[in-house]
Motif scaffolding. Structure first.
Motif, PDB file in Angstrom:
ATOM      1  N   PRO A   1     -14.864  43.550 -17.220  1.00 55.74           N
ATOM      2  CA  PRO A   1     -15.498  43.850 -15.928  1.00 55.74           C
ATOM      3  C   PRO A   1     -14.605  43.405 -14.776  1.00 55.74           C
TER       4      PRO A   1
ATOM      5  N   ARG B   1     -17.038  48.548 -15.593  1.00 51.11           N
ATOM      6  CA  ARG B   1     -17.960  47.875 -16.514  1.00 51.11           C
ATOM      7  C   ARG B   1     -18.982  46.981 -15.802  1.00 51.11           C
ATOM      8  N   GLU B   2     -19.268  47.275 -14.538  1.00 52.85           N
ATOM      9  CA  GLU B   2     -20.283  46.532 -13.789  1.00 52.85           C
ATOM     10  C   GLU B   2     -20.803  47.404 -12.652  1.00 52.85           C
ATOM     11  N   THR B   3     -21.931  47.008 -12.092  1.00 48.36           N
ATOM     12  CA  THR B   3     -22.564  47.734 -10.999  1.00 48.36           C
ATOM     13  C   THR B   3     -22.687  46.794  -9.802  1.00 48.36           C
TER      14      THR B   3
ATOM     15  N   ARG C   1     -23.564  43.075 -14.929  1.00 49.63           N
ATOM     16  CA  ARG C   1     -22.805  43.431 -16.122  1.00 49.63           C
ATOM     17  C   ARG C   1     -23.756  43.457 -17.308  1.00 49.63           C
TER      18      ARG C   1
ATOM     19  N   HIS D   1     -23.803  38.480 -11.790  1.00 51.49           N
ATOM     20  CA  HIS D   1     -22.674  37.597 -11.517  1.00 51.49           C
ATOM     21  C   HIS D   1     -22.295  37.714 -10.047  1.00 51.49           C
TER      22      HIS D   1
END
Length: 117
Positions: A15, A40-42, A89, A94
């Motif tokens: 990520p 690999r994350e929003t 994630r 995070h």
């Protein structure tokens, strides 16, 4: 400045949040903007100091089990320093720090730049 109709489709194996482009953007008025890629994350939120920024999802690129999401962000003025992001994630929420192209310590007193910390 150059443009590509086919952005880099290589998705990071881990990520990450990357600044792809930073500079002037034009709409109804001149503004300063960013193009971000989240692999690999929003992105859930992005802020400059205490100011929460509007983050617009532009495109999602999928490759196998991984995604890269492209976002657009408009700032009110030329900006320096860091942005703070909250991302999601596979393993939860995070916090990340995204450095802008100009460090805060390069801005002199009285400059019209906005400093994000």
């Amino acid at each position: 400045m150059t443009c590509s109709t086919t952005p880099d489709d290589r998705i990071s194996p881990a990520p990450t949040l990357d600044r792809l482009h930073e500079g002037e953007v034009y709409s109804a008025r001149s503004a300063y903007g960013l193009i971000l890629a989240a692999d690999r994350e929003t992105v859930r939120s992005l802020s400059c100091g205490d100011e929460r920024l509007v983050v617009r999802r532009v495109r999602v690129i999928e490759a196998g089990d991984a995604t890269r999401t492209i976002y657009g962000v408009e700032l009110d003025n030329y900006s320096a320093g860091i942005l703070r992001a909250e991302v999601v994630r596979a393993d939860g929420r995070h916090k990340e720090i995204l450095p802008l192209g100009t460090p805060a310590d390069e801005i002199t007193a009285g400059a019209s730049w906005h400093v994000c910390a």
